[in-house]
Design a protein around this motif. Sequence first.
Motif, PDB file in Angstrom:
ATOM      1  N   PRO A 124      69.369  55.462  54.637  1.00 16.42           N
ATOM      2  CA  PRO A 124      68.044  55.849  54.152  1.00 16.42           C
ATOM      3  C   PRO A 124      67.946  55.870  52.621  1.00 16.42           C
ATOM      4  N   THR A 125      69.033  56.239  51.962  1.00 20.12           N
ATOM      5  CA  THR A 125      69.033  56.207  50.502  1.00 20.12           C
ATOM      6  C   THR A 125      68.855  54.778  50.002  1.00 20.12           C
ATOM      7  N   GLY A 126      69.606  53.835  50.583  1.00 21.09           N
ATOM      8  CA  GLY A 126      69.486  52.442  50.189  1.00 21.09           C
ATOM      9  C   GLY A 126      68.093  51.891  50.424  1.00 21.09           C
ATOM     10  N   LEU A 127      67.475  52.259  51.527  1.00 22.15           N
ATOM     11  CA  LEU A 127      66.119  51.786  51.827  1.00 22.15           C
ATOM     12  C   LEU A 127      65.105  52.342  50.833  1.00 22.15           C
ATOM     13  N   ARG A 128      65.270  53.593  50.454  1.00 27.28           N
ATOM     14  CA  ARG A 128      64.340  54.191  49.496  1.00 27.28           C
ATOM     15  C   ARG A 128      64.527  53.624  48.086  1.00 27.28           C
ATOM     16  N   LEU A 129      65.717  53.139  47.789  1.00 29.10           N
ATOM     17  CA  LEU A 129      65.963  52.543  46.478  1.00 29.10           C
ATOM     18  C   LEU A 129      65.599  51.061  46.423  1.00 29.10           C
ATOM     19  N   LEU A 130      65.253  50.478  47.581  1.00 25.58           N
ATOM     20  CA  LEU A 130      64.942  49.050  47.633  1.00 25.58           C
ATOM     21  C   LEU A 130      63.813  48.641  46.681  1.00 25.58           C
ATOM     22  N   PRO A 131      62.710  49.400  46.572  1.00 30.53           N
ATOM     23  CA  PRO A 131      61.663  48.995  45.623  1.00 30.53           C
ATOM     24  C   PRO A 131      62.150  48.930  44.174  1.00 30.53           C
ATOM     25  N   PHE A 132      63.111  49.771  43.813  1.00 32.13           N
ATOM     26  CA  PHE A 132      63.650  49.756  42.457  1.00 32.13           C
ATOM     27  C   PHE A 132      64.610  48.592  42.259  1.00 32.13           C
ATOM     28  N   PHE A 133      65.560  48.444  43.179  1.00 30.18           N
ATOM     29  CA  PHE A 133      66.581  47.412  43.029  1.00 30.18           C
ATOM     30  C   PHE A 133      66.089  46.020  43.432  1.00 30.18           C
ATOM     31  N   GLY A 134      65.045  45.943  44.256  1.00 34.82           N
ATOM     32  CA  GLY A 134      64.610  44.659  44.789  1.00 34.82           C
ATOM     33  C   GLY A 134      63.645  43.888  43.920  1.00 34.82           C
ATOM     34  N   THR A 135      63.013  44.545  42.957  1.00 37.00           N
ATOM     35  CA  THR A 135      61.988  43.858  42.164  1.00 37.00           C
ATOM     36  C   THR A 135      62.517  42.680  41.331  1.00 37.00           C
ATOM     37  N   PRO A 136      63.764  42.677  40.827  1.00 38.18           N
ATOM     38  CA  PRO A 136      64.211  41.508  40.067  1.00 38.18           C
ATOM     39  C   PRO A 136      64.131  40.206  40.850  1.00 38.18           C
ATOM     40  N   MET A 137      64.327  40.268  42.163  1.00 44.70           N
ATOM     41  CA  MET A 137      64.299  39.065  42.974  1.00 44.70           C
ATOM     42  C   MET A 137      62.922  38.392  42.923  1.00 44.70           C
ATOM     43  N   LEU A 138      61.863  39.194  42.806  1.00 45.81           N
ATOM     44  CA  LEU A 138      60.508  38.659  42.799  1.00 45.81           C
ATOM     45  C   LEU A 138      59.938  38.511  41.393  1.00 45.81           C
ATOM     46  N   VAL A 139      60.216  39.488  40.546  1.00 43.80           N
ATOM     47  CA  VAL A 139      59.556  39.547  39.245  1.00 43.80           C
ATOM     48  C   VAL A 139      60.277  38.720  38.184  1.00 43.80           C
ATOM     49  N   SER A 140      61.611  38.721  38.179  1.00 44.48           N
ATOM     50  CA  SER A 140      62.365  38.058  37.109  1.00 44.48           C
ATOM     51  C   SER A 140      62.073  36.559  36.996  1.00 44.48           C
ATOM     52  N   PRO A 141      62.023  35.793  38.113  1.00 44.43           N
ATOM     53  CA  PRO A 141      61.707  34.369  37.950  1.00 44.43           C
ATOM     54  C   PRO A 141      60.326  34.135  37.355  1.00 44.43           C
TER      55      PRO A 141
END
Length: 478
Positions: free
Chosen positions: A305-322
């Motif tokens: 559950p901790t990993g899932l809640r942190l997904l919006p923070f850690f996952g944005t580079p995959m979409l935003v950085s390119p």
Amino acid sequence: MTSTRSPSTVTAIQLRWVLALTSTAYFMVILDTGALFTALPRMQRDLHAGLASLQWTVNSYGIAFAAGVITAAALGDRLGRRRVFNLGLALFTLASAACALAPNAAGLVVARTVQGIGAAAVLPLSLTILTTAFPPQRRGMIVGIYGGLAGLAVASGPIVGGVVTEGLDWRWIFWLNVPIGLVATTLATRLLPESHGAPERLDLAGVALVTAGVVALVWALVRANDVGWSSAEIISTLVAGCALLLALVRWEQRVREPMLPLRMFRSRAFAVGNLTTFLMSGATFAAAFLITQEFQFARGYSPVPTGLRLLPFFGTPMLVSPIAGALSDRIGRRPIMVTGLALQALGFAWVAERGSLHTSWVELVVALLVAGIGVSMALPTVPTAVLSSVAEIEMGKASGINYMAQRFGAVFAIAIAIAVFSTHGNLSDPAAVTAGFRPALWSCVLFATLAALTSVAISARPSRASDTTYAADVLVAA
């Protein structure tokens, strides 16, 4: 005489392999870091380690990485970037197995140190190999894609760490690196193009001075709350650390082939860009460390559950950085990085202000999403600004300095955040954890705010005068 393979001599298929393999290596190293964050509380329990030992499992890696990155870049320039990259990848893979087999916290810290040395070759040389293979007009987009693919590792790291920790054992986080590392090393040996930079002597004295100085300062920050800030141990260690870093500057001014060529810092984009990297990385890593502990120790979430809640923070580079990288090629890097770093500071301030046990986790996740979007905008633009400010033959060293700034920023910010946390709270109960968490996170806000301010001073492109001066310096040095 040096040789650097021209982008025009690399075929389209080779370029795809360059992007795939450098991103895979980056993926493995970043996945390991992200997965480790969610596993730290379980590791602390299984290894019977205190908060200081927990911190050193992160900082030993960071210090080894930062101290070794310039030497790795220099070895890459002299011996071949592909060759040293492959050696670093193999060492990281072997050290990962050692981490999985570590019998106690001390053994894990030693293995993490070796792992950091391997990563010191993998990360900067992967970026150097990538940027020298592609033409300058495509580098912003390519580095954005590279960062976005690595963002997949950042996004999946906490979730993978949670699933592995709950379903198997935290040691399997390190075992996962072994097959990836073996395959990547085998393919990279055959498919990556070789390139060289300026063949310089290794500045081992510089490496020793910077390592000793940083270890002394971090040791003081870690120990200060236990023995007292005014104790002889802390004062003497702080003085020794500052003296060693001053000696480093003096040495680098005198040595013929320095680890940190001070002439490179005459470029405003290079100097301020590395300072921004230091601050941005410090804010990001320290906040990730703190938030993971808050969610598990204070709110009682298990690793998944901790990993899932942190997904919006850690996952944005995959979409935003390119997108940010491609957009920066069209409108310039400064507006992208300044806006992004301001959003990072805003998101962390939101969490620090509202991060009590009475606040819904949904609100905190939204705040982390804001911060994640912000740092994702800066991830491709800040290093691109740094590397674009130097001659191509010195990109290896410039990349090494930038990664050193990144890791030292993380080490110092985590040490400062833990010192603040220990002053105001502890891990004894949820209320005590939150009492330390909020002021500690404000220290991350300070780092992020300073990063946003310094990024304003990064020039969009060097002036003609500075280009001429810097080119002359490179020719003299060569």
